[in-house]
Write a protein that holds these residues in place. Structure first.
Motif, PDB file in Angstrom:
ATOM      1  N   LYS A  90      45.524  60.582  48.013  1.00  0.00           N
ATOM      2  CA  LYS A  90      44.292  59.837  48.518  1.00  0.00           C
ATOM      3  C   LYS A  90      43.372  60.538  47.506  1.00  0.00           C
ATOM      4  O   LYS A  90      43.169  61.698  47.308  1.00  0.00           O
TER       5      LYS A  90
ATOM      6  N   ALA B 246      36.936  60.952  56.756  1.00  0.00           N
ATOM      7  CA  ALA B 246      37.775  61.958  56.067  1.00  0.00           C
ATOM      8  C   ALA B 246      37.571  63.320  56.651  1.00  0.00           C
ATOM      9  O   ALA B 246      36.371  64.059  57.117  1.00  0.00           O
TER      10      ALA B 246
ATOM     11  N   THR C  13      42.135  65.878  55.186  1.00  0.00           N
ATOM     12  CA  THR C  13      42.405  64.466  54.781  1.00  0.00           C
ATOM     13  C   THR C  13      43.716  64.099  54.931  1.00  0.00           C
ATOM     14  O   THR C  13      43.886  62.790  55.048  1.00  0.00           O
TER      15      THR C  13
END
Lengths: 248, 433
Positions: free
Chosen positions: A9, B433, A42
C-alpha cells in the motif's frame, strides 16, 4: 486461519506497506511489532477491510477477502486502538448496536452480549452509561464489542493503551481464554513484555517491510544468539532489528 | 443492504440524540423561542386591525389654512401617527430615532403652494423639508408618498375653495400675463382661470355652503386588503417566522451531524463501522435517515407549538406542507453528510459550515423577506435551498395555496438532496488508515 500475502500500500510517493506476508493460526497469537510509522496500522487496516491494498491478498480460512460487504468479514473482529464506543449509551446499548452491524438480533444477540460482558467482567455494569466507566472498563468493553459476533480472527490494535495493571491483566486473561477457544489473534503493541508474555509468534515490521517472522525463541536464536548472560529481552531483539534511530 | 444493521444505525443515532436532554431541549426550544420572538414582531406589522403606524412630527411654520389642512389630513391617516412640534423639537426627535421622519412646513407655504399650483416651472415653489432617519429609509419613502397625497389634497381643496379660488385665479391670471410663455398657452390658461372665476362668482352662495368639499378632491380612495389564504383570515406572521427559524435550526442540527461524523472519525469509530460487512452506502443512508427523522421532528415540533400557541394553520394543502417538510428534512440531512464529506477537521468544518448556513438562511429569506434584497440577489437566491423551503412552507401555511404550489419547492429541495448526496458519495473519505 488468517493469511496475508504480499500486501502493498502506497500513499502517494510514500510506500507504507511493501510485500508484507505472514499468517496467524487458530488458537495462536501473533504479535505484530514495529516502530512508529513502520506500517503496522496500515497492515491491520487492510486486513480489516478499511483500506484496499494496492497489491496482495488477505485470506480468511483460505478464501480471499474482497469488498466492503464480503461475508468473510464476519470472521474478523477488530478491536481498534481508539475507544470506539458511544459514551452516552449504556454498555448493553453499545453492544446491541455493534452486534446488529453483524446482523445479530434477538436471542442470538442477547446471548452474545451476555457472553462478551461476562468474559470482560462487565456483566454487572451492563446498564450503566459508558461515560461512567473507568479507562480500564472502557478498554474491556472495547474488546467485548469486537467479540460479539464470535469472529475466528481477532485484530487487536494496542488494546491495553492507558490502562492500569489490573485491567491489563484482566485483558491478558481474556486473550488467553480466546486463544483456548481457538481464535486466531493478531496483536499490535509497543509493549514488548506483552508480546513476550502472550505471543506465540512475532512479526517485526519496519519501513513497511517484514524484517523478522519467528517464534520468540527463534528470534533469540537468530538475532542475538551469543549474548553473554543468557537470552536477551525482546526489546533488545527489536532494537537490534529496527535500530535505535528515532522514527517520529 | 442488511436491514438489521441499517435499523440499528438509525436507532443508535436517535438514541444518541435523545440521550442528551439539553441538546434536545435546545434543538426544539430555541427555534420555538426565536420563531415566537420574530413572529411577534412581524405579526404586529402585518395585522390589519392594528396597522403599523409610522411616527412623524410636523412643524408648522406657516400656520395657514393650507398647512393646517395638511396636518389635519395627515392626522386622519391610519398609516401615520402625527405629532405637532417646533422645527427644533422635530429635528431632535429624528436624531434620537424616536420618530421616523419630520416635516417642516415653511412660512408662506400655503400662499406659495397655491400660486404655484397653476404655474409649474415659472414660479418658485415652496420647499417642504422632510427630515428622516437614514436607518429607516423605507419608512421615510412611505412617508413621502403619503404626505404628497395629503398636501395635494389640501392645496387643491384650498385653491378651489369658494373663499380663495377667485383670488388664486386672479393672481394666476396676473402672473400669466407677466410671463413669457407662448400666446397659445397663455390663452388656454387664461380661459381656464377665467372659467374658474366665473364659476365661483355665479355659484358663490351654494358653493359656500359646502366649503370643505371644494370643487376638486382626490380622484380615488384606497381599499386596503391583506391577500392571505382567504377573506377575513388575517396574516399570521408566526407562520413565516417559524418556517424561517425551523429551517435555520434544521441546518444547524445537520451541521452538527456532519461535525459529529468527523469527530467519530477522529475517535476511530468509523474503523469499527467499516470493519463490519456493511456497504458504504448503507452507512451513509442510515445517517441520512436518522438525520431526516430528527430534522422532521424538529420542524414538526416547532410548527406544532406554533399551531397550538400562535394559531398558525396550514391554510393550504396539508399534503403539500408534508412534502415540503420532508424534502426540506432530507435536504438538511444530506447537507450534514456534505459537511462530513468535505470537512477536514471538526474545527475547520464547524467554522466554514456555520458561515455557509448563516449566509444561506440570510439570503434565503429565513430572517427577513427576500424582497428587501437587491434584485440581482433575489434572482441569486434560487440557488439557495432555504429560499425554496421558506417559499414552500409559506405557500402551504399562511398563503393557503394548493398542492401545486408545493411541487416546485419540493422538487427543488429534492434536487438539492440529490446534489448534496452525490457530492458526499464522491468526496467522502472512506479509507481509514
Amino acid at each position: 486461519m488468517l493469511e496475508v500475502r504480499s500486501l502493498r500500500k502506497a500513499f502517494g510517493p510514500l510506500v507504507a506497506v511493501d510485500e508484507v506476508s505472514f499468517a496467524v493460526l487458530p488458537g495462536k497469537m501473533t504479535g505484530l511489532l514495529g516502530p512508529n510509522g513502520a506500517g503496522k496500522t496500515t497492515t491491520v487496516s487492510m486486513i480489516a477491510g478499511l483500506i484496499a491494498p494496492d497489491r496482495g491478498q488477505v485470506l480468511i480460512g483460505g478464501q480471499v477477502l474482497s469488498g466492503d460487504t464480503d461475508a468473510k468479514k464476519r470472521k474478523i473482529g477488530l478491536v481498534p486502538q481508539d475507544l470506539a464506543l458511544y459514551d452516552e449509551l449504556t454498555a448493553r446499548d453499545n453492544l446491541r448496536f455493534f452486534g446488529a452491524l453483524y446482523d445479530l438480533s434477538g436471542d442470538a444477540l442477547e446471548s452474545a452480549m451476555a457472553s462478551a460482558l461476562k468474559l470482560v467482567g462487565l456483566a454487572d455494569r451492563a446498564r450503566d452509561r459508558v461515560k461512567t466507566f473507568s479507562g480500564g472498563m472502557k478498554r474491556r468493553l472495547n474488546l467485548a464489542a469486537g467479540l460479539l459476533h464470535d469472529p475466528d480472527v481477532l485484530l487487536l490494535d494496542e488494546p491495553t493503551v492507558g490502562v492500569d495493571p489490573q485491567s491489563r491483566n484482566a485483558i491478558f486473561d481474556n486473550l488467553e481464554e480466546l486463544k483456548r477457544r481457538g481464535k486466531a489473534l493478531l496483536y499490535t503493541t509497543h509493549y514488548m513484555e506483552e508480546a513476550e508474555r502472550l505471543a506465540d509468534r512475532i512479526v517485526v515490521i519496519d519501513r513497511g517491510r517484514v524484517v523478522a517472522d519467528d517464534t520468540l525463541a527463534g528470534l533469540h536464536a537468530t538475532v542475538a544468539p551469543n549474548v553473554p548472560g543468557g537470552p536477551v529481552s525482546l526489546e533488545t531483539v527489536f532494537l537490534t532489528l529496527t535500530g535505535r534511530s528515532l522514527r517520529d | 443492504m442488511s436491514a438489521t444493521a441499517f435499523l440499528a444505525m438509525v436507532r443508535k443515532d436517535l438514541q444518541l440524540f435523545f440521550s442528551d436532554r439539553r441538546s434536545v431541549i435546545v434543538s426544539f426550544a430555541v427555534p420555538i423561542f426565536i420563531g415566537a420572538f420574530i413572529g411577534s414582531l412581524t405579526n404586529d406589522m402585518g395585522n390589519s386591525s392594528r396597522p403599523m403606524r409610522v411616527k412623524v412630527a410636523i412643524a408648522d411654520l406657516d400656520n395657514s389654512d393650507i398647512s393646517k389642512a395638511v396636518i389635519a389630513s395627515a392626522q386622519g391617516d391610519s398609516n401615520l401617527t402625527i405629532t405637532v412640534a417646533t422645527a427644533e423639537e422635530a429635528r431632535e426627535q429624528v436624531r434620537k430615532g424616536s420618530i421616523v421622519a419630520a416635516v417642516i412646513i415653511p412660512k408662506d407655504f400655503g400662499e406659495k403652494a397655491g400660486n404655484a399650483f397653476f404655474r409649474g416651472a415659472d414660479v418658485k415653489k415652496p420647499e417642504l423639508a422632510v427630515l428622516f432617519d437614514p436607518s429607516r429609509a423605507m419608512e421615510a419613502g412611505m412617508v413621502r408618498g403619503v404626505l404628497a397625497q395629503h398636501v395635494m389634497q389640501s392645496v387643491a381643496q384650498s385653491v378651489f375653495s369658494p373663499g380663495s379660488a377667485s383670488n388664486f385665479a386672479q393672481r394666476g391670471l396676473e402672473q400669466i400675463e407677466r410671463s413669457d410663455m407662448n400666446p397659445d398657452q397663455k390663452r388656454l390658461l387664461r380661459d381656464m382661470l377665467t372659467s374658474v372665476q366665473r364659476f365661483y362668482n355665479q355659484n358663490g352662495s351654494s358653493a359656500t355652503q359646502r366649503p370643505s368639499a371644494g370643487l376638486f378632491s382626490m380622484p380615488y380612495t384606497v381599499h386596503e386588503e391583506e391577500v392571505t389564504s382567504g377573506q377575513r383570515i388575517p396574516y399570521n406572521g408566526y407562520a413565516h417566522a417559524f418556517a424561517g427559524m425551523g429551517i435555520q435550526f434544521l441546518l444547524f442540527a445537520a451541521l452538527n451531524l456532519g461535525i459529529e461524523m468527523l469527530l467519530e472519525r477522529q475517535r476511530g469509530m468509523w474503523k469499527r463501522l467499516r470493519s463490519a460487512p456493511i456497504s458504504r452506502y448503507t452507512l451513509l443512508a442510515a445517517r441520512a435517515t436518522s438525520a431526516t427523522i430528527v430534522s422532521l421532528m424538529t420542524l414538526l415540533v416547532s410548527f406544532g407549538f406554533a399551531m397550538l400557541v400562535f394559531k398558525v394553520r396550514i391554510q393550504g394543502s396539508v399534503l403539500g406542507f408534508a412534502l415540503v417538510a420532508i424534502s426540506c428534512s432530507t435536504m438538511a440531512a444530506t447537507f450534514g453528510l456534505l459537511v462530513a464529506a468535505v470537512g477536514n477537521t471538526p474545527g475547520t468544518a464547524r467554522g466554514v459550515s456555520t458561515l455557509v448556513v448563516l449566509v444561506m438562511v440570510m439570503v434565503g429569506g429565513a430572517w427577513v423577506p427576500t424582497f428587501v434584497f437587491p434584485e440581482w440577489m433575489q434572482r441569486l437566491t434560487v440557488v439557495v435551498p432555504v429560499r425554496w423551503a421558506v417559499d414552500g412552507l409559506d405557500a402551504t401555511t399562511w398563503r393557503g395555496l394548493p398542492l401545486s404550489s408545493a411541487i416546485a419547492p419540493t422538487l427543488a429541495l429534492l434536487g438539492f438532496t440529490v446534489l448534496f448526496g452525490l457530492i458526499t458519495v464522491t468526496r467522502f473519505r472512506w479509507e481509514e488508515a
